[in-house]
Design an enzyme around this catalytic site. Sequence first.
Site, mmCIF file in Angstrom:
data_model
loop_
_atom_site.group_PDB
_atom_site.id
_atom_site.type_symbol
_atom_site.label_atom_id
_atom_site.label_comp_id
_atom_site.label_asym_id
_atom_site.label_seq_id
_atom_site.Cartn_x
_atom_site.Cartn_y
_atom_site.Cartn_z
ATOM 1 N NE ARG A 280 11.468 13.626 3.846
ATOM 2 C CZ ARG A 280 12.691 13.706 4.378
ATOM 3 N NH1 ARG A 280 12.854 14.257 5.574
ATOM 4 N NH2 ARG A 280 13.731 13.251 3.714
ATOM 5 C CG ASP B 172 12.019 11.818 0.870
ATOM 6 O OD1 ASP B 172 10.929 12.170 1.363
ATOM 7 O OD2 ASP B 172 13.106 12.346 1.169
#
Length: 217
Positions: free
Chosen positions: A137, A135
């Site tokens: 982000r 991930d």
Amino acid sequence: MQDNATMPASLVDYVTSCTLPTPWAQFTLHAFVEHATGKEHLAMTLGDLSTGAPPLARIHSECLTGDVMFSQRCDCGAQLETALQRIAEEGRGILLYLRQEGRGIGLVNKIRAYRLQEAGADTVEANLQLGFQADARSYELVLPMLEQFGIESVRLMTNNPRKIAALGKFGIRVAERVPLLVNRNAFNNSYLNTKEAKLGHMMTPAVPTEATPVGEA
């Protein structure tokens, strides 16, 4: 609120706003531009957010396939619609729409990851095989965007503990976590199970009321 106002921390610029009628309510849509990348991020607001109890909030990362093309491979589109509907029902809240497609790897690479998933990889394995983080982000833009509206505390609609941790790191208090469990189906069941098993997402209701105080999930 003035056009072209510089944001705190100089990460993004607030540019302009307009009304946005939706099936649930007439929101106000606010445009921001990120300095480092030139990406355009959005906030949708409803009601007076600078005073009173912590508003209902959602941090939503862009998912073109789910948000726009109705993909059932994820729960993103359903989460977006449900969040806006809940804000409308309360008459007050904010949704931040961050342009970080595919958990931060971009649209084309997300489609590459989908091909790997069709060959047997789960969502985390596919990202890693492509050379990305599970991930990628970042939520640092959330602070200046919320500061634009005078928001210091929120009731956050999320299943993702990383979002709660990020807000705490940036000094935004999460007064309550509100689970957002929607649209589990035959196409995304494995995807949701991987979120829970490998990314720590909270995929079961913690209390019958659906509203979970932070620290109890």
